[in-house]
Design an enzyme around this catalytic site. Structure first.
Site, mmCIF file in Angstrom:
data_model
loop_
_atom_site.group_PDB
_atom_site.id
_atom_site.type_symbol
_atom_site.label_atom_id
_atom_site.label_comp_id
_atom_site.label_asym_id
_atom_site.label_seq_id
_atom_site.Cartn_x
_atom_site.Cartn_y
_atom_site.Cartn_z
ATOM 1 N N ASN A 1 -26.354 -47.603 64.049
ATOM 2 C CA ASN A 1 -26.534 -46.168 63.820
ATOM 3 C C ASN A 1 -27.305 -46.011 62.508
ATOM 4 O O ASN A 1 -26.754 -46.220 61.436
ATOM 5 C CB ASN A 1 -25.144 -45.510 63.731
ATOM 6 C CG ASN A 1 -25.199 -44.066 63.280
ATOM 7 O OD1 ASN A 1 -26.270 -43.445 63.264
ATOM 8 N ND2 ASN A 1 -24.049 -43.522 62.922
ATOM 9 N N TRP A 2 -28.570 -45.647 62.631
ATOM 10 C CA TRP A 2 -29.411 -45.545 61.431
ATOM 11 C C TRP A 2 -29.138 -44.277 60.628
ATOM 12 O O TRP A 2 -29.644 -44.138 59.515
ATOM 13 C CB TRP A 2 -30.892 -45.602 61.828
ATOM 14 C CG TRP A 2 -31.379 -46.994 62.106
ATOM 15 C CD1 TRP A 2 -30.612 -48.114 62.243
ATOM 16 C CD2 TRP A 2 -32.742 -47.411 62.262
ATOM 17 N NE1 TRP A 2 -31.418 -49.210 62.478
ATOM 18 C CE2 TRP A 2 -32.732 -48.800 62.495
ATOM 19 C CE3 TRP A 2 -33.971 -46.743 62.242
ATOM 20 C CZ2 TRP A 2 -33.895 -49.542 62.688
ATOM 21 C CZ3 TRP A 2 -35.135 -47.481 62.449
ATOM 22 C CH2 TRP A 2 -35.099 -48.864 62.661
ATOM 23 N N LYS A 3 -28.405 -43.338 61.219
ATOM 24 C CA LYS A 3 -28.158 -42.050 60.538
ATOM 25 C C LYS A 3 -29.505 -41.443 60.123
ATOM 26 O O LYS A 3 -30.467 -41.555 60.869
ATOM 27 C CB LYS A 3 -27.193 -42.255 59.364
ATOM 28 C CG LYS A 3 -25.938 -43.030 59.798
ATOM 29 C CD LYS A 3 -24.858 -43.073 58.778
ATOM 30 C CE LYS A 3 -23.669 -43.830 59.357
ATOM 31 N NZ LYS A 3 -22.499 -43.822 58.497
ATOM 32 N N HIS B 1 -19.495 -38.368 65.997
ATOM 33 C CA HIS B 1 -19.419 -39.119 64.735
ATOM 34 C C HIS B 1 -18.734 -38.255 63.679
ATOM 35 O O HIS B 1 -18.942 -37.040 63.639
ATOM 36 C CB HIS B 1 -20.826 -39.525 64.284
ATOM 37 C CG HIS B 1 -20.777 -40.534 63.176
ATOM 38 N ND1 HIS B 1 -20.523 -40.180 61.881
ATOM 39 C CD2 HIS B 1 -20.914 -41.880 63.189
ATOM 40 C CE1 HIS B 1 -20.506 -41.275 61.136
ATOM 41 N NE2 HIS B 1 -20.748 -42.327 61.903
ATOM 42 N N GLU C 1 -19.335 -37.808 60.705
ATOM 43 C CA GLU C 1 -20.268 -37.051 59.854
ATOM 44 C C GLU C 1 -20.708 -35.761 60.534
ATOM 45 O O GLU C 1 -21.065 -34.787 59.870
ATOM 46 C CB GLU C 1 -21.464 -37.940 59.477
ATOM 47 C CG GLU C 1 -21.048 -38.978 58.450
ATOM 48 C CD GLU C 1 -21.874 -40.257 58.452
ATOM 49 O OE1 GLU C 1 -22.983 -40.261 59.016
ATOM 50 O OE2 GLU C 1 -21.386 -41.254 57.887
ATOM 51 N N GLU D 1 -13.621 -45.407 64.386
ATOM 52 C CA GLU D 1 -14.222 -45.460 63.061
ATOM 53 C C GLU D 1 -13.325 -44.737 62.059
ATOM 54 O O GLU D 1 -13.416 -43.504 61.907
ATOM 55 C CB GLU D 1 -15.587 -44.771 63.070
ATOM 56 C CG GLU D 1 -16.591 -45.421 63.999
ATOM 57 C CD GLU D 1 -18.015 -45.193 63.522
ATOM 58 O OE1 GLU D 1 -18.697 -46.175 63.246
ATOM 59 O OE2 GLU D 1 -18.422 -44.031 63.387
ATOM 60 N N GLY E 1 -19.118 -46.383 55.339
ATOM 61 C CA GLY E 1 -20.026 -46.367 54.193
ATOM 62 C C GLY E 1 -19.340 -46.607 52.862
ATOM 63 O O GLY E 1 -19.927 -46.367 51.807
ATOM 64 N N SER F 1 -18.096 -50.030 57.733
ATOM 65 C CA SER F 1 -18.377 -51.119 56.778
ATOM 66 C C SER F 1 -18.398 -52.508 57.419
ATOM 67 O O SER F 1 -17.984 -53.488 56.804
ATOM 68 C CB SER F 1 -17.385 -51.083 55.606
ATOM 69 O OG SER F 1 -17.536 -49.866 54.879
ATOM 70 N N GLY G 1 -23.441 -48.977 60.668
ATOM 71 C CA GLY G 1 -24.338 -48.069 59.961
ATOM 72 C C GLY G 1 -25.291 -48.838 59.069
ATOM 73 O O GLY G 1 -26.305 -49.374 59.494
ATOM 74 N N GLY G 2 -24.956 -48.894 57.788
ATOM 75 C CA GLY G 2 -25.837 -49.475 56.778
ATOM 76 C C GLY G 2 -26.399 -50.841 57.137
ATOM 77 O O GLY G 2 -27.594 -51.103 56.926
HETATM 78 P P1 PGA Z 1 -21.199 -48.028 57.988
HETATM 79 O O1 PGA Z 1 -21.269 -46.808 59.019
HETATM 80 O O2 PGA Z 1 -21.348 -49.303 58.794
HETATM 81 O O3 PGA Z 1 -22.360 -47.812 57.047
HETATM 82 O O4 PGA Z 1 -19.873 -47.968 57.311
HETATM 83 C C1 PGA Z 1 -20.672 -46.892 60.277
HETATM 84 C C2 PGA Z 1 -20.880 -45.605 61.050
HETATM 85 O O5 PGA Z 1 -20.808 -44.527 60.458
HETATM 86 O O6 PGA Z 1 -21.127 -45.635 62.274
#
Ligand code: PGA
Length: 244
Positions: free
Chosen positions: A9-11, A89, A91, A159, A165, A204, A225-226
């Site tokens: 997930n590149w956000k 998600h 977010e 999650e 993050g 993470s 994510g990251g």
């Molecule tokens: P993260 O994000 O791996 O950067 O913690 C995961 C996500 O939000 O899907």
């Protein structure tokens, strides 16, 4: 036997040049690999992705079309050649006030458009501290997951919000507890399809902790994510999944 799934997930990160990493990803047998870039990159990502790397969107609207400035319909995601969409998600639940009811409507729209939904849920730090985690997960599952979901239409991603993050990854025992709980609920509701649905852990996930996370029986992959932004970080996660 459930196929494993590594989803990135590149956000709100990445540009056309960043899509070069798609060709560098390993594509092991028995393992699906998906990258979800921002919406303006979907078409290009589909063109740039080699066979074995699928593309997904990060959100879709519940309606098929209409006056919804800035939104994208599930059918548009499919029309761009993407095969997956993330919904729910944290977010978006937090930043866009999306309720579980909204999430369910989006998942229905995604299913109707022929997409596979990666449906996210998870508890906050406060909810965990109050020992409400399983109640929160149960509530999100029953309110967000559409009826008549199947292993083809639905993937569930656990999650924990406090792990996204932050570098604070859930422990194997915490992951086991929640994933086993989700599996039981899905089997109760969907029977054999519930047993066949893929469950991802997200929060993470890094090359350094991936193998430990993938050792859990009911972890079929990760939503990353990251660490999905570069092949250097995402490739070892995919390889750890393939070995698990
Ligand atoms: P993260 O994000 O791996 O950067 O913690 C995961 C996500 O939000 O899907």
């Amino acid at each position: 036997m459930r196929r494993k799934l590594a989803a990135g997930n590149w956000k709100m990160n990445g540009d056309a040049a960043a899509l070069g990493m798609l060709a560098e990803l390993p594509r092991p047998e028995g393992c699906d690999v998906v990258i979800c870039p921002p919406a303006p990159l979907l078409y290009r990502a589909v063109e740039a992705a080699p066979a074995g790397v699928a593309i997904g969107a990060q959100d879709c609207h519940a309606q098929a079309a209409g006056a919804f400035t800035g939104d994208i319909a599930a059918a548009m995601v499919a029309d761009a050649g993407a095969r997956y969409v993330i919904v729910g998600h944290s977010e978006r639940r937090a930043g866009h006030q999306e309720t579980s009811r909204d999430v369910r409507a989006k998942a229905v729209a995604a299913r109707d458009a022929g997409l596979t939904t990666i449906l996210c849920l998870g508890e906050s730090a406060e909810e965990r501290a109050a020992e409400n985690t399983l109640d929160i997960i149960a509530g999100q599952l029953s309110a967000s997951v559409p009826d008549a979901s199947t292993a083809q239409t639905l993937v569930v991603a656990y999650e924990p919000i406090w792990a996204i993050g932050t570098g604070a990854v859930a422990t194997p025992a915490q992951i086991d507890e929640v994933h086993d709980f989700i599996r039981d609920r899905l089997i109760t509701r969907f029977g054999p399809d519930g047993a066949a649905m893929r469950l991802l852990y997200g929060g993470s996930v890094k090359p350094s902790n991936a193998a430990e996370i993938f050792a859990s029986d009911n972890v079929d992959g990760a939503l990353v994510g990251g660490a999905s932004l570069s092949a250097q970080d995402f490739a070892p996660i995919i390889e750890a999944l393939a070995r698990s």
